[in-house]
Structures are given as structure tokens and as C-alpha cells.
Scaffold this motif. Structure first.
Motif, PDB file in Angstrom:
ATOM      1  N   ASP A 296       7.994  10.752  -8.554  1.00  0.00           N
ATOM      2  CA  ASP A 296       7.575  10.450  -7.189  1.00  0.00           C
ATOM      3  C   ASP A 296       6.799  11.592  -6.553  1.00  0.00           C
ATOM      4  O   ASP A 296       5.752  11.375  -5.930  1.00  0.00           O
ATOM      5  CB  ASP A 296       8.819  10.126  -6.347  1.00  0.00           C
ATOM      6  CG  ASP A 296       8.488   9.329  -5.094  1.00  0.00           C
ATOM      7  OD1 ASP A 296       7.709   8.359  -5.200  1.00  0.00           O
ATOM      8  OD2 ASP A 296       9.015   9.663  -4.018  1.00  0.00           O
TER       9      ASP A 296
ATOM     10  N   ARG B 234       3.334  12.224  -8.543  1.00  0.00           N
ATOM     11  CA  ARG B 234       2.323  11.206  -8.263  1.00  0.00           C
ATOM     12  C   ARG B 234       1.811  11.293  -6.831  1.00  0.00           C
ATOM     13  O   ARG B 234       0.632  11.067  -6.570  1.00  0.00           O
ATOM     14  CB  ARG B 234       2.908   9.816  -8.526  1.00  0.00           C
ATOM     15  CG  ARG B 234       3.085   9.509 -10.004  1.00  0.00           C
ATOM     16  CD  ARG B 234       3.765   8.170 -10.214  1.00  0.00           C
ATOM     17  NE  ARG B 234       3.909   7.881 -11.635  1.00  0.00           N
ATOM     18  CZ  ARG B 234       4.631   6.890 -12.124  1.00  0.00           C
ATOM     19  NH1 ARG B 234       5.284   6.097 -11.310  1.00  0.00           N
ATOM     20  NH2 ARG B 234       4.700   6.697 -13.429  1.00  0.00           N
ATOM     21  N   PHE B 235       2.708  11.609  -5.893  1.00  0.00           N
ATOM     22  CA  PHE B 235       2.293  11.698  -4.492  1.00  0.00           C
ATOM     23  C   PHE B 235       1.215  12.756  -4.312  1.00  0.00           C
ATOM     24  O   PHE B 235       0.194  12.521  -3.663  1.00  0.00           O
ATOM     25  CB  PHE B 235       3.494  12.013  -3.599  1.00  0.00           C
ATOM     26  CG  PHE B 235       3.142  12.078  -2.143  1.00  0.00           C
ATOM     27  CD1 PHE B 235       3.145  10.928  -1.371  1.00  0.00           C
ATOM     28  CD2 PHE B 235       2.796  13.287  -1.534  1.00  0.00           C
ATOM     29  CE1 PHE B 235       2.814  10.980  -0.025  1.00  0.00           C
ATOM     30  CE2 PHE B 235       2.455  13.352  -0.197  1.00  0.00           C
ATOM     31  CZ  PHE B 235       2.461  12.190   0.573  1.00  0.00           C
TER      32      PHE B 235
ATOM     33  N   ALA C 130      -2.052  11.918  -6.194  1.00  0.00           N
ATOM     34  CA  ALA C 130      -2.735  10.931  -5.361  1.00  0.00           C
ATOM     35  C   ALA C 130      -3.897  10.245  -6.062  1.00  0.00           C
ATOM     36  O   ALA C 130      -4.929   9.986  -5.459  1.00  0.00           O
ATOM     37  CB  ALA C 130      -3.213  11.583  -4.064  1.00  0.00           C
TER      38      ALA C 130
ATOM     39  N   GLN D  63      -4.729   7.297  -6.741  1.00  0.00           N
ATOM     40  CA  GLN D  63      -4.458   5.899  -6.456  1.00  0.00           C
ATOM     41  C   GLN D  63      -5.424   4.986  -7.207  1.00  0.00           C
ATOM     42  O   GLN D  63      -6.621   5.159  -7.167  1.00  0.00           O
ATOM     43  CB  GLN D  63      -4.584   5.653  -4.955  1.00  0.00           C
ATOM     44  CG  GLN D  63      -4.255   4.237  -4.543  1.00  0.00           C
ATOM     45  CD  GLN D  63      -4.461   4.043  -3.063  1.00  0.00           C
ATOM     46  OE1 GLN D  63      -4.830   4.978  -2.386  1.00  0.00           O
ATOM     47  NE2 GLN D  63      -4.244   2.847  -2.587  1.00  0.00           N
TER      48      GLN D  63
ATOM     49  N   GLU E 261       0.073   5.322 -11.813  1.00  0.00           N
ATOM     50  CA  GLU E 261      -0.239   6.372 -10.860  1.00  0.00           C
ATOM     51  C   GLU E 261       0.210   5.990  -9.454  1.00  0.00           C
ATOM     52  O   GLU E 261       0.943   5.025  -9.263  1.00  0.00           O
ATOM     53  CB  GLU E 261      -1.743   6.675 -10.914  1.00  0.00           C
ATOM     54  CG  GLU E 261      -2.227   7.181 -12.266  1.00  0.00           C
ATOM     55  CD  GLU E 261      -1.610   8.509 -12.666  1.00  0.00           C
ATOM     56  OE1 GLU E 261      -1.053   9.191 -11.790  1.00  0.00           O
ATOM     57  OE2 GLU E 261      -1.680   8.852 -13.853  1.00  0.00           O
ATOM     58  N   ALA E 262      -0.230   6.761  -8.470  1.00  0.00           N
ATOM     59  CA  ALA E 262       0.254   6.606  -7.105  1.00  0.00           C
ATOM     60  C   ALA E 262      -0.168   5.267  -6.489  1.00  0.00           C
ATOM     61  O   ALA E 262      -1.262   4.774  -6.726  1.00  0.00           O
ATOM     62  CB  ALA E 262      -0.262   7.763  -6.251  1.00  0.00           C
TER      63      ALA E 262
ATOM     64  N   LYS F  33      -0.177   3.468  -2.633  1.00  0.00           N
ATOM     65  CA  LYS F  33       0.000   3.701  -1.199  1.00  0.00           C
ATOM     66  C   LYS F  33       1.134   2.842  -0.650  1.00  0.00           C
ATOM     67  O   LYS F  33       1.201   1.637  -0.895  1.00  0.00           O
ATOM     68  CB  LYS F  33      -1.297   3.376  -0.454  1.00  0.00           C
ATOM     69  CG  LYS F  33      -1.326   3.826   1.003  1.00  0.00           C
ATOM     70  CD  LYS F  33      -2.681   3.541   1.607  1.00  0.00           C
ATOM     71  CE  LYS F  33      -2.758   3.999   3.057  1.00  0.00           C
ATOM     72  NZ  LYS F  33      -2.725   5.468   3.180  1.00  0.00           N
TER      73      LYS F  33
ATOM     74  N   THR G 127       4.584   5.127  -3.483  1.00  0.00           N
ATOM     75  CA  THR G 127       4.775   6.503  -3.931  1.00  0.00           C
ATOM     76  C   THR G 127       5.198   7.373  -2.746  1.00  0.00           C
ATOM     77  O   THR G 127       4.561   7.354  -1.691  1.00  0.00           O
ATOM     78  CB  THR G 127       3.476   7.049  -4.538  1.00  0.00           C
ATOM     79  OG1 THR G 127       3.088   6.214  -5.622  1.00  0.00           O
ATOM     80  CG2 THR G 127       3.676   8.470  -5.041  1.00  0.00           C
TER      81      THR G 127
ATOM     82  N   VAL H 283      -2.171   8.833  -0.113  1.00  0.00           N
ATOM     83  CA  VAL H 283      -1.136   7.803  -0.296  1.00  0.00           C
ATOM     84  C   VAL H 283      -0.037   7.879   0.754  1.00  0.00           C
ATOM     85  O   VAL H 283       0.912   7.087   0.716  1.00  0.00           O
ATOM     86  CB  VAL H 283      -0.516   7.860  -1.711  1.00  0.00           C
ATOM     87  CG1 VAL H 283      -1.523   7.445  -2.746  1.00  0.00           C
ATOM     88  CG2 VAL H 283       0.053   9.220  -2.014  1.00  0.00           C
TER      89      VAL H 283
END
Length: 500
Positions: free
Chosen positions: A240, A243-244, A247, A249, A255-256, A258, A261, A367
Motif C-alpha cells: 500500500d 504503490r501510493f 503513484a 496509476q 499498480e496504484a 485512486k 491505494t 492517487v
């Protein structure tokens, strides 16, 4: 038999705490990544570095830390678990990690030919060998070998390789053995970790709430760090935090996303920035009139630390053991907070903890989703914590700070604001039975972690009078003293005085 089992459990918990303490060494570099990437996202919130060379520099610099957390765990855990915190242990951790990850790479496994890499699950397991789990394992192996052999003297003909120079050599051989074992077991371990991650993520918002609940429950024994690695890093496929901040996305399904994440981080902001300060206000207002001035200074400092930086232990330990029912309520409310934030898809992230600084840094992250609603949620949680804590304290006459019997503080020394850290360390040593009574002096961010010859001689009243928020006893000889952010400084002074 029962006594023997109890001792085994205590030893296991003690060792797990040792690992948890060591995990704070690599985790401590995350604020650097958060600052670099947070500023980068503020400069270029839409292009993520595509529209600004400066933003690209900052984001990529922070990503260099996040992307290499596996090897940082190997180095940091080896260093953190070594007896004398020597760089040779860190080097040994790096060597161990490199040997294991090289031997267990898909190409190497296929070339060695001991294990068939036929199905997709096995291929994926070895493709993901560069992960935090293997990093931690490498650090543990290196630390254990270092602690056992760093003072070994070889024959004069081989004297150059004595002591600390011997450790990386032994670690390389140990890594080969570990790689052989992992060649057969890693696909099973990896599958179990992925299944656990899928189970928790499958629970969705409820899974986030359960994580928040158990995160707080593990604080007293210091094992929350181990739990955090499962959810924040690429340990069980959740990642978490990683990935945040990356970013990326939409680049692929792993992956992240919005609004999703950050769900294992966002719900902490309302609790740490608002809920716990509300609890601090309730504790202050329910204190006896003659104790309010003393309690105000403690609660104000602890509440501000929780709000601004997300460091909560000084405040939590002030009521954790004297009023455990409050702490259970706190764990439940934390779980509810994470559930609400996840279900509403209000997301933000942190590199250190859920305080004001990290909220500001993550606000422009691509995100982060309706992060400002976490402030609104926090204001509600301030009121909930305040009224619930005040009601329970008064209803059950709980002995929270300032409500204890007068004799509880008799004989306690007080720490003046003008004394030096060395003078304070000397007082702590005296309250702990003197330097000769301590065999191990260590610290993490907020705690002194000590091993004593005779724990019965400590003076808890004096420790608390000096500013300790709490004292945790583990096994027969281990002790943790909750001091707050100055713990590492005091530990350093105590080591210097004791010559350890």
C-alpha cells in the motif's frame, strides 16, 4: 510443562520484538522518500514530473528509496540486530541478500535445474524473489552470524580474515544453504503470502478495519512493525505504501488505483491528528485539580506530537496499562476509522506516520483522493474520543494520569527542563539499578529497550517521575521504558556512561 511452554512463548515474543525494533532502521529512511516525492508532486501534481525537470528529479530520487526497500531491509535489519551496530553487519546483510536473490532468480533456478519452473505460479514466485520478506530474512541470517563470529580469531596464517572480515564470507556460504532450502520452499511461502494478501484485500473495507484494530493491539509488545510490513510493502502483494508513493496509476492492474491505494494508511490520520488529542483533553479534564498542571504538560506535549508528527506512543502508553479498557476502545475506534476512510475512498499516505506533516506532503499525490475529508472525519473523531474517554474514565473511576492515588508518586524524582541529557541518563541508570545491572541498552524511536540482570531492583515511580510514559516488562529480564522521541538520545548517553 506449562512453565516451559510459557518460557518458549516469551522467548519467541522477545525475538520477534528484536526483529521489530530492527525493522525501524530501514523504515526510518521512508520520510526522506516522502519528502522528496511529496514536494515533487506539489510542484507537478498533474504530470508527476513530466512537466517539470525539478519535480522529476525529486520524484525519481524518492522512488529510488521505495524501489530498493528490499535491500534496505536486508542492510537495516542486519545492522539493527547486530550487537554493536557495526557497518560490517550491514555489509553482511547486503552480501546475504545479493547471493540469495541471484541464486533464486528465474534464470539461475532454471540453469541449476534442481526445481522445475514449469507452472506460472512457480515462475512468478522466483520472479518476485527481490522482496522485503527475503530482505528481512537476509538481515536476520547476517545478524545472527555476525553476533556469533565477529570476534573469532583465526590462525595467524589466516588472521587477515579474522573477526568482522570473516562474517561476509560465512554469510555467503549461509546464503547458499538458505537458497537451497528456499528453492524448494519459496514457492509455497510465496503462495501463502499471496493468499493472505488476497484474503485481506478481498475483505475490502472490513480488511482495512481489522488491520487498524490489530495494529493498535500490537503496540504494547512492539510487534505492530512486523504487521505493518505486510500491508505497507510488497510482502504479501499489498504494498500500500509503496504503490501510493510510486503513484503509477493505470500502468497495470497491480499498480496504484485512486481511491483504493492508501486505504491501509488513510484511516490513521483522523485518529492520530484528532482522536488521540481528544483523548488527551479528556484525560486532562478528568485529572484531580492538584495534578492538572502536571498532567497538562504531559498531555500537551504528547498530543502535539501525535497531531504534528503521528508519534502516538507517548500518549498511548500514558493510559495503556493503567486503563486497558480505554486502550481496547482506542483499538476499536482505530479500526472503525480505517473502515470509514476505506469505504468512503478517502485516501492519503505517509512516509513516517499519520501526522500533519505527512498529510500535507501527500495532498498533491496523484492517487490521494478527497484527503481533506479525513480532516472532517478527524473532527468527528476528536469529539468521539473526547466524550467516550471522559465518560468511561468517570464512570469506572479509571486511574488515568492525574487520578492515581497520592502515594503512587511518592518518592518519584522529577526531571527539570534545564538538566542535560547526560544528567537525565544518569538518573535513569540509577532508577534502573545502576549501570552494572544493565546487560543490553538499546532504543527505537520512542522506547528504551533494556535487558537487566535483576529487574526487581528498578524504581518505576522514579522512572515515571523522570518523564517515562510507561514501563513494559517482558519475560524475566527484559524491560521497555516509553520516553518519546528522546529515547534514542537518552539510550546513547546511557551507553556512554555505562561503557556498553
Amino acid at each position: 510443562m506449562t512453565y516451559w511452554k510459557g518460557e518458549v512463548i516469551v522467548n519467541i515474543l522477545g525475538y520477534a520484538q528484536k526483529i521489530g525494533r530492527a525493522l525501524m532502521v530501514p523504515v526510518a529512511v521512508l520520510p526522506a522518500a516522502a519528502v522528496l516525492m511529496g514536494i515533487g508532486y506539489w510542484i507537478d501534481p498533474t504530470g508527476w514530473g513530466g512537466n517539470s525537470a525539478l519535480a522529476a528529479f525529486l520524484i525519481k530520487s524518492g522512488a529510488a528509496i521505495i524501489d530498493n526497500m528490499s535491500v534496505l531491509f536486508a542492510i537495516g535489519v542486519a545492522y539493527g540486530m547486530s550487537k554493536d551496530k557495526d557497518g560490517a553487519a550491514a555489509l553482511a546483510g547486503f552480501v546475504t541478500f545479493m547471493v540469495i536473490t541471484t541464486l533464486l532468480s528465474p534464470g539461475s533456478v532454471e540453469a541449476i535445474g534442481l526445481v522445475a519452473v514449469a507452472d506460472e505460479a512457480t515462475k512468478l514466485a522466483f520472479a518476485k524473489i527481490n522482496n522485503q520478506f527475503v530482505g528481512i530474512l537476509s538481515g536476520i541470517i547476517a545478524a545472527e552470524i555476525y553476533n556469533r563470529f565477529y570476534q573469532v580469531e583465526l590462525h595467524k596464517a589466516l588472521s587477515f580474515f579474522s573477526g568482522k572480515r570473516l562474517v561476509p564470507i560465512l554469510c555467503s556460504w549461509a546464503a547458499i544453504v538458505a537458497s537451497f532450502v528456499l528453492m524448494y520452499t519459496w514457492p509455497i511461502i510465496f503462495g501463502a503470502l499471496i493468499s493472505f494478501g488476497e484474503f485481506i484485500t478481498g475483505l475490502g473495507d472490513v480488511g482495512a478495519g481489522l488491520y487498524g484494530f490489530f495494529n493498535r493491539l500490537l503496540i504494547p509488545v512492539g510487534l505492530h512493525h512486523a504487521l505493518n510490513t505486510v500491508f505497507w510493502f510488497d510482502f504479501a502483494g499489498i504494498n500500500d505504501l509503496g504503490r501510493f508513493w510510486m503513484a503509477q496509476q493505470g500502468l497495470d492492474s497491480g499498480e496504484a488505483v485512486k481511491g483504493v491505494t492508501g486505504m491501509y494508511m488513510a484511516g490513521f490520520f483522523p485518529v492520530m491528528m484528532f482522536g488521540l488529542p481528544g483523548a488527551a483533553l479528556a484525560i486532562y479534564q478528568t485529572a484531580k485539580p492538584e495534578n492538572k498542571e502536571r498532567v497538562a504538560s504531559i498531555m500537551l506535549a504528547a498530543g502535539f506530537a501525535s497531531f504534528f508528527t503521528g508519534v502516538t506512543e507517548p500518549l498511548e502508553f500514558s493510559f495503556m496499562f493503567v486503563a486497558p479498557v480505554l486502550y481496547v476502545l482506542h483499538a476499536v475506534l482505530t479500526g472503525i476509522s480505517l473502515f470509514i476512510a476505506a469505504s468512503m475512498q478517502w485516501t492519503a499516505g505517509f512516509g513516517f506516520s499519520a501526522g500533519l506533516v505527512d498529510m500535507i506532503l501527500s495532498a498533491k499525490n496523484p492517487v490521494a483522493n478527497q484527503w481533506y475529508m479525513l480532516i472532517a472525519q478527524g473532527l468527528v473523531f476528536f469529539a468521539i474520543y473526547y466524550f467516550v474517554f471522559r465518560l468511561v474514565i468517570v464512570k469506572f473511576n479509571l486511574a488515568t494520569p492525574g487520578r492515581e492515588e497520592a502515594e503512587a508518586n511518592s518518592g518519584a524524582a522529577s526531571a527539570s527542563g534545564s538538566e542535560s541529557k547526560r544528567e537525565l541518563a544518569e538518573k535513569y541508570l540509577a532508577a534502573l539499578g545502576g549501570a552494572d545491572n544493565l546487560t543490553v541498552i538499546d532504543a527505537c524511536i520512542t522506547r528504551l529497550r533494556l535487558t537487566l540482570k535483576d529487574r526487581s531492583v528498578i524504581d518505576e515511580a522514579t522512572l515515571k517521575g523522570l518523564g517515562a510514559m510507561g514501563v513494559v516488562k517482558l519475560g524475566d529480564n527484559n524491560l521497555q521504558v516509553i520516553l518519546g522521541p528522546q529515547a534514542e538520545i537518552v539510550a546513547g548517553e546511557m551507553k556512554a556512561i555505562a561503557g556498553k
